[in-house]
Structures are given as structure tokens and as C-alpha cells.
Design a protein around this motif. Structure first.
Motif, PDB file in Angstrom:
ATOM      1  N   ASP A 147      28.045 -58.358  57.557  1.00 40.72           N
ATOM      2  CA  ASP A 147      28.993 -57.332  57.134  1.00 40.72           C
ATOM      3  C   ASP A 147      30.458 -57.675  57.371  1.00 40.72           C
ATOM      4  OD1 ASP A 147      26.914 -55.707  56.270  1.00 40.72           O
ATOM      5  OD2 ASP A 147      26.569 -54.995  58.303  1.00 40.72           O
ATOM      6  N   THR A 148      30.741 -58.504  58.368  1.00 41.45           N
ATOM      7  CA  THR A 148      32.133 -58.862  58.641  1.00 41.45           C
ATOM      8  C   THR A 148      32.766 -59.518  57.428  1.00 41.45           C
ATOM      9  OG1 THR A 148      31.777 -59.225  60.969  1.00 41.45           O
ATOM     10  CG2 THR A 148      33.641 -60.334  60.017  1.00 41.45           C
ATOM     11  N   GLY A 149      32.052 -60.476  56.859  1.00 41.05           N
ATOM     12  CA  GLY A 149      32.619 -61.286  55.787  1.00 41.05           C
ATOM     13  C   GLY A 149      33.103 -60.448  54.631  1.00 41.05           C
ATOM     14  N   SER A 150      32.251 -59.527  54.167  1.00 41.67           N
ATOM     15  CA  SER A 150      32.676 -58.749  53.006  1.00 41.67           C
ATOM     16  C   SER A 150      33.806 -57.804  53.377  1.00 41.67           C
ATOM     17  CB  SER A 150      31.501 -58.005  52.369  1.00 41.67           C
ATOM     18  OG  SER A 150      30.739 -57.335  53.333  1.00 41.67           O
ATOM     19  N   ALA A 151      33.766 -57.249  54.601  1.00 42.13           N
ATOM     20  CA  ALA A 151      34.841 -56.332  55.007  1.00 42.13           C
ATOM     21  C   ALA A 151      36.171 -57.082  55.074  1.00 42.13           C
ATOM     22  CB  ALA A 151      34.522 -55.691  56.355  1.00 42.13           C
ATOM     23  N   PRO A 169      25.394 -67.612  57.052  1.00 43.77           N
ATOM     24  CA  PRO A 169      24.160 -68.387  57.077  1.00 43.77           C
ATOM     25  C   PRO A 169      23.341 -68.120  55.813  1.00 43.77           C
ATOM     26  CG  PRO A 169      23.983 -66.522  58.577  1.00 43.77           C
ATOM     27  CD  PRO A 169      25.365 -66.468  57.990  1.00 43.77           C
ATOM     28  N   LYS A 170      23.255 -69.146  54.982  1.00 43.00           N
ATOM     29  CA  LYS A 170      22.611 -69.016  53.674  1.00 43.00           C
ATOM     30  C   LYS A 170      21.177 -68.489  53.811  1.00 43.00           C
ATOM     31  CE  LYS A 170      21.992 -71.631  49.516  1.00 43.00           C
ATOM     32  NZ  LYS A 170      21.366 -72.817  49.042  1.00 43.00           N
ATOM     33  N   GLY A 171      20.851 -67.446  53.053  1.00 42.34           N
ATOM     34  CA  GLY A 171      19.489 -66.916  53.055  1.00 42.34           C
ATOM     35  C   GLY A 171      19.146 -66.071  54.275  1.00 42.34           C
ATOM     36  N   LYS A 172      20.073 -65.908  55.207  1.00 44.66           N
ATOM     37  CA  LYS A 172      19.763 -65.152  56.423  1.00 44.66           C
ATOM     38  C   LYS A 172      20.480 -63.815  56.471  1.00 44.66           C
ATOM     39  CE  LYS A 172      18.094 -68.898  59.237  1.00 44.66           C
ATOM     40  NZ  LYS A 172      18.451 -70.059  58.403  1.00 44.66           N
ATOM     41  N   VAL A 173      21.026 -63.403  55.338  1.00 45.11           N
ATOM     42  CA  VAL A 173      21.582 -62.056  55.242  1.00 45.11           C
ATOM     43  C   VAL A 173      20.828 -61.368  54.101  1.00 45.11           C
ATOM     44  CG1 VAL A 173      23.848 -62.807  56.076  1.00 45.11           C
ATOM     45  CG2 VAL A 173      23.423 -62.723  53.620  1.00 45.11           C
ATOM     46  N   THR A 196      22.233 -71.238  61.013  1.00 46.21           N
ATOM     47  CA  THR A 196      22.184 -69.856  61.517  1.00 46.21           C
ATOM     48  C   THR A 196      23.600 -69.304  61.689  1.00 46.21           C
ATOM     49  OG1 THR A 196      22.330 -70.590  63.800  1.00 46.21           O
ATOM     50  CG2 THR A 196      20.111 -70.384  62.875  1.00 46.21           C
ATOM     51  N   PHE A 197      23.676 -68.032  62.054  1.00 47.93           N
ATOM     52  CA  PHE A 197      24.977 -67.427  62.335  1.00 47.93           C
ATOM     53  C   PHE A 197      25.649 -68.132  63.517  1.00 47.93           C
ATOM     54  CE2 PHE A 197      27.367 -64.195  64.842  1.00 47.93           C
ATOM     55  CZ  PHE A 197      28.471 -64.167  64.020  1.00 47.93           C
ATOM     56  N   ASP A 198      24.847 -68.502  64.520  1.00 49.43           N
ATOM     57  CA  ASP A 198      25.436 -69.197  65.668  1.00 49.43           C
ATOM     58  C   ASP A 198      26.056 -70.530  65.242  1.00 49.43           C
ATOM     59  OD1 ASP A 198      24.827 -67.144  67.462  1.00 49.43           O
ATOM     60  OD2 ASP A 198      22.805 -67.893  67.763  1.00 49.43           O
ATOM     61  N   ASP A 199      25.441 -71.219  64.281  1.00 48.04           N
ATOM     62  CA  ASP A 199      26.050 -72.445  63.742  1.00 48.04           C
ATOM     63  C   ASP A 199      27.415 -72.126  63.123  1.00 48.04           C
ATOM     64  OD1 ASP A 199      23.926 -74.206  64.353  1.00 48.04           O
ATOM     65  OD2 ASP A 199      22.842 -73.638  62.531  1.00 48.04           O
ATOM     66  N   CYS A 200      27.461 -71.046  62.372  1.00 49.31           N
ATOM     67  CA  CYS A 200      28.731 -70.661  61.720  1.00 49.31           C
ATOM     68  C   CYS A 200      29.809 -70.406  62.769  1.00 49.31           C
ATOM     69  CB  CYS A 200      28.551 -69.403  60.862  1.00 49.31           C
ATOM     70  SG  CYS A 200      27.379 -69.587  59.517  1.00 49.31           S
ATOM     71  N   GLN A 201      29.441 -69.683  63.832  1.00 50.67           N
ATOM     72  CA  GLN A 201      30.421 -69.387  64.886  1.00 50.67           C
ATOM     73  C   GLN A 201      30.895 -70.668  65.568  1.00 50.67           C
ATOM     74  OE1 GLN A 201      30.733 -65.214  66.631  1.00 50.67           O
ATOM     75  NE2 GLN A 201      29.070 -66.160  67.737  1.00 50.67           N
ATOM     76  N   PRO A 304      14.999 -57.434  61.131  1.00 52.31           N
ATOM     77  CA  PRO A 304      15.418 -56.555  60.023  1.00 52.31           C
ATOM     78  C   PRO A 304      16.856 -56.039  60.191  1.00 52.31           C
ATOM     79  CG  PRO A 304      13.286 -55.850  60.913  1.00 52.31           C
ATOM     80  CD  PRO A 304      13.812 -56.900  61.837  1.00 52.31           C
ATOM     81  N   SER A 305      17.357 -56.000  61.434  1.00 55.27           N
ATOM     82  CA  SER A 305      18.748 -55.589  61.645  1.00 55.27           C
ATOM     83  C   SER A 305      19.594 -56.850  61.803  1.00 55.27           C
ATOM     84  CB  SER A 305      18.859 -54.685  62.879  1.00 55.27           C
ATOM     85  OG  SER A 305      18.185 -55.250  63.986  1.00 55.27           O
ATOM     86  N   SER A 306      19.711 -57.576  60.698  1.00 62.79           N
ATOM     87  CA  SER A 306      20.206 -58.955  60.763  1.00 62.79           C
ATOM     88  C   SER A 306      21.670 -59.071  61.189  1.00 62.79           C
ATOM     89  CB  SER A 306      20.010 -59.627  59.409  1.00 62.79           C
ATOM     90  OG  SER A 306      20.597 -58.829  58.411  1.00 62.79           O
ATOM     91  N   ALA A 307      22.462 -58.021  60.998  1.00 64.93           N
ATOM     92  CA  ALA A 307      23.875 -58.118  61.422  1.00 64.93           C
ATOM     93  C   ALA A 307      23.989 -58.117  62.944  1.00 64.93           C
ATOM     94  CB  ALA A 307      24.691 -56.981  60.815  1.00 64.93           C
TER      95      ALA A 307
END
Ligand code: PLP
Length: 439
Positions: A147-151, A169-173, A196-201, A304-307
Motif C-alpha cells: 500500500d505504501t507504493g501506490s499512496a 516484491p513481484k507477485g507478493k502483493v 521479498t519485501f525485505d529484499d526491497c528494503q 493474507p494480510s500481506s501489507a
């Protein structure tokens, strides 16, 4: 932490970087020593009349002013929050005996349908304000778990002096989140990271420390940026004032702990809170810490609460700089909710009360019920509803058997052109992509 009436400076949680003004901390994002900017003291709010303010932007500017200082004038600040926070905010009591005294604070009525619109939109306008007096450009790097990215992309898009690079993270949202991320926006480039998201961070953090990229004047818009955190205090104040609560429990569905840290700051500055509940999914670093362990950061797991799929919550460091571990463990109750329990809560809530919640909010509602059972507390509980259920139609369908109606803003996105560049999760590939895409 000390409490004063004066405007604070902002210092690194690691103590190796100089003290900054709000403006400097906002534009810098992350401190040079790798720490997060935190205020030198907490600003007392009791004299700002926040309980009487009926109009949200008025309350917002009266509180924010104390944290920012006078390099944004009162009238400029009012104009910024009026424009940024121009969408509805509501406090909805749940029906039915089982949910008596639970209020849902709906924070998802902004343009990208999550609470992140509050911080991102306000921050974008503050940066625009500071940059409008100079010719410098700024590149905002954002790692997003959804959600951060789009906001942020929506908040900054079209600004003259700011360019945004999004990593997700591709495919993980969720597919809907993905649609919101890859839609083409002026001044925004989206990178689909194969990791993963941790990779992105990790990639973003490393870029900030890369001297070869210094000329790009990189900044961040993650919840590590103090400019996003401060506006997130505002709806806590509004909820307490609007519901006329004496000392409620706040339940915060958490991942990176930004929302919770903002709530704790609001509380330290004088807003009464009986207790915070940190509601986590299976990524349970923080609940284990609150339980008294000293857990290690782990890789995140997909839920399921991927954010909220965060294995290494970045605001943990900031939270720790504000309270001792004893006070933290006393003031915050925490739990970790399984995927099954999340979906069951969505179903039960919908069937018994008609309230359709998204999976993140459902983690919060289940946590409140556990908290009440364990502590016997009868205080009113306010759960922060962090996203609109229509952002997660697949999960809603799986949980309750029907798909939520698609809001018009989402239908319109589907028709717009898309653009995202897939790259492997290595720093070399990332750096190459930045060099090619920043003008
Ligand atoms: C980002 C997000 C969260 C987690 O918020 P943090 O500030 O990272 O703890 C929870 N729910 C939703 C829908 C989000 O987008």
C-alpha cells in the motif's frame, strides 16, 4: 523521553549523525549513520484544544505545527493539510453483543484506499513546499509491501521537482495492489523486484549509503521518514475526540510498526490511551519481543494480510528510542494471528454483523477479542481499519464467499496504461535500473 512545549530537533536513533530541523530530516529520510530520525523530545499537546476541534484538518494543523516549526507558516500548513486530508474519516461501532465496545476507525477512504494516504499525501505536499523555493530535484526511493507504493506514487505524481522510484516484491502483493502500483504515472518508475519485501528494503537502505548515488539526492518515503510518521498521529487524536473517549484501547494492525509508533508518540504527547494492542500476522517478531523474548529478525512469510508481512520491522528501532523496554512491554499488548483465524474472523464478522473487513483489519479484530479474553478489559477498543476490503477481493471471496463491490477509482485504474520493469533482487541490477531511469 522528555516532554516540552518547544519544537523538537530530529536526531538519529543511532546517535552518530547531527541534529536536524524537521525540514532537513524530512528531505534526508534516513540519517547518514543508518539510523532513523526521532524527535529530541515529545511535544506536549494539552494546550492545543484538540478535544474541541470538530473539523479534522483544523485539528491536524494545530497538532502538526508543534512538531514542525515556523519554516512552514500556519496558513501554509493549513493549506497543505486541507488539500492532503480532503477525504472522509469515520468511526464505526460494531453491532452485536460479541463486539460491543469495538469501534472501527476507517482510514481507507483516501485515493489509494489505505491509511497510507494520510502520511504520503501530507508528506508529498510538505516536500513540494520546501522544494518550491529551490531548483534542486529529489529522487524518492520507496520499498513497498503493497500500500505504501501506490499512496506515495499517487501523492507525488506530477510534481515538478520530485521523481519517485517504487520497488515492490513481484507477485507478493494482491493483484489489485499490483494494479495500483504498475499503472503509469507522471514522474514515477516502478521496479518489480524478484524477491521479498525485505529484499526491497535492503536494496533501498544500501542505495542511501552508496556514495556513487549521492548526486541523485535520494530520499525515502517509507514509514522510516519522519514526515510520514507525524501525520499518522492525527487520526488517533481525532478518534479520541470524536468518540469522546476517556482512555480507550487502540488496536493497530502492524507490520513495520510505523502506525503504532505514531500512536505511541500521540500518547506520549498527552493523548490518553489505556493500552495499545499490536496486532500481527504470522510475522511475529514484535509479539515475541513483547512477551519478553529477545528474538532475531527473520525473513518474512507470506500471509493474507500481506501489507504486514515484515520480518524486520524498521520502526522497532525508533519505538525503542522513545520508551524503555519495560514501559514498552507494559503499554503494548501484542499477539500473532494465523491465516486461518484471519479468514474466520472476516467470515464471522460479516455473517453476524454485516461488517465487511479487509484481512489486515480482521487481524486487529481477532486480536481485540483475545486481548479482552486474556485481560478481562472492558475499555472501549478502537481498531485501525487500515485498508478497504476491495483491495483484497480474492481473500474476501475466499473468506466469505462473495466479492466486495469495486470502487469506481479502482475500475478507472484498470483502463490506464501500465509500466513496470522486472529486475532480480541484487544490488547491481537495482543500481543499474536507477541509473537508467533517473533523469
Ligand atoms: C502498511 C500497512 C500496515 C502496516 O502498517 P505499519 O505502519 O507498517 O505497521 C497494515 N495494514 C495495511 C493495509 C497496510 O497497508
Amino acid at each position: 523521553m522528555q516532554i516540552h512545549n518547544s519544537v523538537p530537533a530530529y536526531i538519529s536513533t543511532r546517535g552518530e549523525a547531527p541534529a536536524f530541523t524537521f525540514q532537513q530530516a524530512l528531505l534526508e529520510g534516513l540519517a547518514k549513520d543508518g539510523g532513523l530520525f526521532s524527535p529530541t523530545h515529545i511535544v506536549e499537546v494539552n494546550n492545543t484544544g484538540w478535544r474541541e476541534a470538530k473539523y479534522f484538518p483544523a485539528l491536524a494543523s494545530s497538532i502538526l505545527r508543534n512538531w514542525i516549526g515556523d519554516d512552514i507558516s500556519s496558513s501554509e500548513l493549513s493549506a497543505i493539510v486541507d488539500d492532503a486530508l480532503n477525504f472522509p474519516l469515520s468511526l464505526v461501532p460494531l453491532k452485536g453483543e460479541e463486539w460491543k465496545g469495538i469501534y472501527v476507525l476507517e482510514l481507507f477512504h483516501g485515493p489509494t484506499l489505505s491509511f497510507k494516504d494520510f502520511g504520503a499525501r501530507t508528506m508529498a505536499r510538505m516536500i513540494e513546499h520546501y522544494k518550491s523555493h529551490s531548483n534542486e530535484r529529489l529522487t524518492i526511493l520507496v520499498a513497498t509491501s503493497g500500500d505504501t507504493g501506490s499512496a506515495v506514487a499517487d501523492g507525488f505524481s506530477g510534481q515538478e521537482r520530485v521523481q519517485v522510484i517504487l520497488l515492490y516484491p513481484k507477485g507478493k502483493v494482491s493483484p489489485t495492489q499490483e494494479l495500483q502500483l504498475v499503472v503509469e504515472r507522471k514522474g514515477v518508475q516502478t521496479l518489480a523486484i524478484e524477491g521479498t519485501f525485505d529484499d526491497c528494503q535492503r536494496l533501498v537502505k544500501r542505495a542511501f549509503q552508496d556514495k556513487d548515488l549521492a548526486h541523485l539526492s535520494l530520499s525515502s518515503a517509507n514509514s522510516i521518514n519522519i514526515g510520514r510518521l507525524l501525520p499518522q498521529m492525527l487520526y488517533y487524536f481525532w478518534a479520541v475526540s470524536n468518540g469522546n473517549f476517556e482512555s480507550p484501547v487502540f488496536c493497530v494492525p502492524s507490520g513495520n510498526l510505523g502506525n503504532l509508533t505514531a500512536g505511541v508518540m500521540a500518547h506520549l504527547s498527552g493523548m490518553p490511551v489505556h493500552q495499545f494492542i499490536a496486532a500481527h500476522n504470522r510475522n511475529d517478531f514484535f509479539p515475541r519481543y513483547i512477551a519478553g523474548d529477545n528474538p532475531e529478525f527473520k525473513a518474512s512469510v507470506h500471509t493474507p494480510s500481506s501489507a504486514m508481512d515484515v520480518g524486520a520491522p524498521s520502526n522497532f528501532e525508533r519505538l525503542n528510542s522513545m520508551m524503555t523496554s519495560d514501559v514498552l512491554r507494559d503499554k503494548i499488548w501484542a499477539t500473532s494471528v494465523s491465516d486461518e483465524a484471519t479468514l474466520e474472523t472476516m467470515k464471522k464478522l460479516y455473517e453476524k454483523t454485516g461488517y465487511l473487513s479487509d484481512p489486515h483489519t480482521a487481524v486487529g479484530i481477532e486480536s481485540i477479542q483475545r486481548y479482552r479474553k486474556e485481560t478481562g478489559s472492558e475499555h472501549p477498543c478502537i481498531v485501525l481499519a487500515t485498508a478497504h476490503p476491495a483491495k483484497f477481493p480474492e481473500i474476501v471471496k475466499e473468506a466469505i464467499g462473495i466479492e466486495p463491490a469495486t470502487p469506481r477509482s479502482l475500475m478507472e485504474l484498470a483502463l490506464r496504461p501500465k509500466c513496470a520493469i522486472p529486475i532480480p533482487a541484487t544490488y547491481e541490477a537495482f543500481r543499474e535500473a536507477i541509473s537508467q531511469n533517473v533523469r
